[in-house]
Design a protein around this motif. Structure first.
Motif, PDB file in Angstrom:
ATOM      1  N   ASN A   1       0.878  -1.184   0.000  1.00 10.71           N
ATOM      2  CA  ASN A   1       0.000   0.000   0.000  1.00 10.71           C
ATOM      3  C   ASN A   1       0.904   1.219   0.000  1.00 10.71           C
ATOM      4  N   TRP A   2       1.012   1.875  -1.150  1.00  8.14           N
ATOM      5  CA  TRP A   2       1.932   3.010  -1.269  1.00  8.14           C
ATOM      6  C   TRP A   2       1.345   4.295  -0.674  1.00  8.14           C
ATOM      7  N   LYS A   3       0.119   4.230  -0.218  1.00  9.06           N
ATOM      8  CA  LYS A   3      -0.559   5.404   0.377  1.00  9.06           C
ATOM      9  C   LYS A   3      -0.415   6.608  -0.551  1.00  9.06           C
ATOM     10  N   MET A   4      -0.161   7.818   0.000  1.00 12.58           N
ATOM     11  CA  MET A   4      -0.052   8.995  -0.873  1.00 12.58           C
ATOM     12  C   MET A   4       1.426   9.301  -1.155  1.00 12.58           C
ATOM     13  N   TYR A   5       2.139   8.248  -1.584  1.00 15.95           N
ATOM     14  CA  TYR A   5       3.540   8.351  -2.002  1.00 15.95           C
ATOM     15  C   TYR A   5       3.648   7.746  -3.400  1.00 15.95           C
ATOM     16  N   CYS A   6       4.757   8.057  -4.072  1.00 14.75           N
ATOM     17  CA  CYS A   6       5.002   7.486  -5.402  1.00 14.75           C
ATOM     18  C   CYS A   6       3.812   7.700  -6.326  1.00 14.75           C
TER      19      CYS A   6
ATOM     20  N   LEU B   1     -11.349   1.496 -12.704  1.00 11.71           N
ATOM     21  CA  LEU B   1     -10.116   0.824 -12.259  1.00 11.71           C
ATOM     22  C   LEU B   1      -9.840  -0.397 -13.128  1.00 11.71           C
ATOM     23  N   LEU B   2     -10.890  -1.166 -13.397  1.00  9.56           N
ATOM     24  CA  LEU B   2     -10.732  -2.345 -14.263  1.00  9.56           C
ATOM     25  C   LEU B   2     -10.240  -1.946 -15.643  1.00  9.56           C
ATOM     26  N   SER B   3     -10.731  -0.817 -16.134  1.00 12.70           N
ATOM     27  CA  SER B   3     -10.363  -0.400 -17.495  1.00 12.70           C
ATOM     28  C   SER B   3      -8.872  -0.065 -17.591  1.00 12.70           C
ATOM     29  N   LEU B   4      -8.253   0.245 -16.445  1.00 11.10           N
ATOM     30  CA  LEU B   4      -6.810   0.538 -16.433  1.00 11.10           C
ATOM     31  C   LEU B   4      -5.964  -0.726 -16.281  1.00 11.10           C
ATOM     32  N   GLY B   5      -6.615  -1.831 -15.933  1.00 15.64           N
ATOM     33  CA  GLY B   5      -5.850  -3.066 -15.725  1.00 15.64           C
ATOM     34  C   GLY B   5      -5.684  -3.410 -14.257  1.00 15.64           C
ATOM     35  N   CYS B   6      -6.390  -2.696 -13.383  1.00 19.38           N
ATOM     36  CA  CYS B   6      -6.358  -3.044 -11.948  1.00 19.38           C
ATOM     37  C   CYS B   6      -7.205  -4.279 -11.712  1.00 19.38           C
ATOM     38  N   THR B   7      -6.766  -5.128 -10.786  1.00 17.23           N
ATOM     39  CA  THR B   7      -7.586  -6.295 -10.455  1.00 17.23           C
ATOM     40  C   THR B   7      -7.938  -6.357  -8.962  1.00 17.23           C
ATOM     41  N   TYR B   8      -7.334  -5.496  -8.154  1.00 14.23           N
ATOM     42  CA  TYR B   8      -7.605  -5.472  -6.711  1.00 14.23           C
ATOM     43  C   TYR B   8      -7.983  -4.060  -6.270  1.00 14.23           C
ATOM     44  N   VAL B   9      -8.609  -3.976  -5.113  1.00 15.65           N
ATOM     45  CA  VAL B   9      -8.843  -2.654  -4.509  1.00 15.65           C
ATOM     46  C   VAL B   9      -8.845  -2.813  -2.985  1.00 15.65           C
ATOM     47  N   ILE B  10      -8.105  -1.931  -2.314  1.00 18.70           N
ATOM     48  CA  ILE B  10      -8.107  -1.911  -0.838  1.00 18.70           C
ATOM     49  C   ILE B  10      -9.366  -1.163  -0.403  1.00 18.70           C
ATOM     50  N   ILE B  11     -10.078  -1.727   0.552  1.00 16.22           N
ATOM     51  CA  ILE B  11     -11.314  -1.086   1.035  1.00 16.22           C
ATOM     52  C   ILE B  11     -11.283  -1.002   2.558  1.00 16.22           C
ATOM     53  N   GLY B  12     -11.681   0.169   3.079  1.00 18.16           N
ATOM     54  CA  GLY B  12     -11.833   0.318   4.523  1.00 18.16           C
ATOM     55  C   GLY B  12     -10.529   0.357   5.293  1.00 18.16           C
ATOM     56  N   HIS B  13      -9.462   0.862   4.674  1.00 16.12           N
ATOM     57  CA  HIS B  13      -8.195   1.022   5.417  1.00 16.12           C
ATOM     58  C   HIS B  13      -8.457   1.892   6.651  1.00 16.12           C
ATOM     59  N   SER B  14      -7.709   1.668   7.717  1.00 11.93           N
ATOM     60  CA  SER B  14      -7.978   2.416   8.970  1.00 11.93           C
ATOM     61  C   SER B  14      -7.830   3.922   8.765  1.00 11.93           C
TER      62      SER B  14
ATOM     63  N   ARG C   1      -8.804   5.505   6.194  1.00 14.06           N
ATOM     64  CA  ARG C   1     -10.088   5.951   5.625  1.00 14.06           C
ATOM     65  C   ARG C   1     -11.179   5.895   6.693  1.00 14.06           C
ATOM     66  N   ARG C   2     -11.129   4.893   7.552  1.00 20.26           N
ATOM     67  CA  ARG C   2     -12.115   4.847   8.639  1.00 20.26           C
ATOM     68  C   ARG C   2     -11.936   6.067   9.544  1.00 20.26           C
ATOM     69  N   THR C   3     -10.669   6.448   9.808  1.00 18.07           N
ATOM     70  CA  THR C   3     -10.398   7.539  10.742  1.00 18.07           C
ATOM     71  C   THR C   3     -10.599   8.914  10.101  1.00 18.07           C
ATOM     72  N   TYR C   4      -9.894   9.185   8.989  1.00 18.90           N
ATOM     73  CA  TYR C   4      -9.911  10.537   8.430  1.00 18.90           C
ATOM     74  C   TYR C   4     -11.147  10.841   7.590  1.00 18.90           C
ATOM     75  N   PHE C   5     -11.723   9.788   6.987  1.00 21.44           N
ATOM     76  CA  PHE C   5     -12.859  10.015   6.091  1.00 21.44           C
ATOM     77  C   PHE C   5     -14.146   9.398   6.633  1.00 21.44           C
ATOM     78  N   LYS C   6     -14.075   9.010   7.905  1.00 22.38           N
ATOM     79  CA  LYS C   6     -15.265   8.536   8.639  1.00 22.38           C
ATOM     80  C   LYS C   6     -16.009   7.416   7.926  1.00 22.38           C
ATOM     81  N   GLU C   7     -15.274   6.520   7.297  1.00 17.23           N
ATOM     82  CA  GLU C   7     -15.935   5.401   6.623  1.00 17.23           C
ATOM     83  C   GLU C   7     -16.485   4.425   7.664  1.00 17.23           C
ATOM     84  N   THR C   8     -17.736   4.049   7.478  1.00 18.55           N
ATOM     85  CA  THR C   8     -18.416   3.145   8.421  1.00 18.55           C
ATOM     86  C   THR C   8     -18.438   1.722   7.857  1.00 18.55           C
TER      87      THR C   8
END
Ligand code: PEP
Length: 252
Positions: free
Chosen positions: A9-14, A84-97, A99-106
Motif C-alpha cells: 500500500n503506497w498510500k499517498m507516495y510514489c 479501475l478495471l479499465s486501467l488493468g487493476c484487479t484489486y482494490v483496498i477497502i476500509g483502510h484504517s 479511511r475509517r479515521t480521516y474520512f469517517k468510513e463506516t
C-alpha cells in the motif's frame, strides 16, 4: 492450502507516473517471476496506469487504494470500480484504517464498497482492526467481529470467499510497533471462527487473511509462517524495492 498474498500500500507516495514506474520496474525485475505467491502493488490513482505498464508481462498485479460504490453518476472526485478495471487493476483496498479515521468510513459504507467491487469483478482487500484504546480496553475481539460482520453483511458464502481480509491493528500501522506473531495468529484464528459462524467452515478455510502493521524484512518470516496468517499488507516497507522484496521473498 491458502496461497500467500503480499500487497504494498503506497498510500499517498510514489504518485507520479515516473516515481511509480521506477519502483514498480525494480520490483518487476526482483519478484515479477515468482509463481508461488501473489504480489500486488497499490499506488495512488494517478500512478495506476504507469504501474500497470511497468509490471506488464510479469506475475505482479495492481490494485487501487479506494473506490466509490457506484458505476457512474454525479459523485465529483470519485472513482468507479469499472474505471479501475479499465486501467488493468484487479484489486482494490477497502476500509483502510486511515479511511475509517480521516474520512469517517463506516462498516455500512465499506460493506457497500466490497459488494460493488465484487459485482464489478475487482478483488477487494477489506481492512479491519482495533485501535490502541480498544486494545487496552480488551475489546479486540468485539471490534474485529464487528468489522468482519459489518463489512461482509448480506453476502453469500461464494461472494465472501473472494474477499481478502487484512487484519491491521491500528496502533501497529506506521509506528514500527508490530503485534507479537502469536498474538496476531490468535486474532486471525478468531477471525476464522467469526467467518465460520457467519458462513461455514469450508468458506472460512479459503478466505485469505493478511496481517498488516509495520511488517519488515526482519519480521516477515515469523509472521507469515503462522498457520492463519496468509500474507501481508505492507505500507512503509513497500516503498523501497529492496525492503519490499525482502518481505515478499521470505522463506517459510
Ligand atoms: C498499511 O498502510 O496498511 C500499513 C500496514 O502500513 P505500515 O506497514 O507502514 O505499518
Amino acid at each position: 492450502m491458502r496461497r500467500k498474498i503480499i500487497a504494498g500500500n503506497w498510500k499517498m507516495y510514489c504518485g507520479t507516473p515516473q516515481e511509480a514506474a521506477d519502483l514498480a520496474g525494480q520490483l518487476a525485475k526482483q519478484v515479477g517471476s515468482l509463481t508461488d505467491r501473489d504480489v500486488i502493488l497499490c499506488p495512488p490513482f494517478t500512478a495506476l496506469a504507469a504501474t500497470v505498464q511497468a509490471v506488464k508481462g510479469t506475475n505482479i498485479a495492481v490494485g487501487a487504494q479506494n473506490m466509490y460504490p457506484e458505476s457512474k453518476g454525479a459523485f465529483t472526485g470519485e472513482i468507479a470500480p469499472e474505471f479501475l478495471l479499465s486501467l488493468g487493476c484487479t484489486y482494490v483496498i477497502i476500509g483502510h484504517s486511515e479511511r475509517r479515521t480521516y474520512f469517517k468510513e463506516t462498516n455500512e459504507f465499506i460493506n457497500k464498497k466490497v459488494k460493488c467491487a465484487l459485482a464489478a469483478g475487482l478483488n477487494p482487500i477489506m481492512c479491519l482492526g482495533e485501535t490502541l484504546e480498544e486494545r487496552q480496553a480488551n475489546k479486540i475481539n468485539d471490534v474485529v467481529k464487528d468489522h468482519v460482520q459489518g463489512g461482509l453483511a448480506g453476502m453469500s458464502a461464494a461472494e465472501a470467499a473472494k474477499v481478502v481480509l487484512a487484519y491491521e491493528p491500528v496502533w501497529a500501522i506506521g509506528t514500527g510497533l508490530t503485534a507479537e506473531p502469536k498474538d496476531a495468529e490468535a486474532v486471525h484464528q478468531f477471525i476464522r471462527q467469526v467467518l465460520t459462524d457467519m458462513f461455514d467452515k469450508a468458506t472460512a478455510e479459503v478466505i485469505r487473511i493478511q496481517y498488516g502493521g509495520s511488517v519488515k524484512p526482519d519480521n516477515a518470516k515469523t509472521l507469515l509462517t503462522m498457520p492463519n496468517i496468509d500474507g501481508a499488507l505492507v505500507g512503509g516497507a513497500s516503498l523501497k524495492a529492496d525492503s519490499f522484496t525482502g518481505i515478499i521473498k521470505y522463506e517459510g
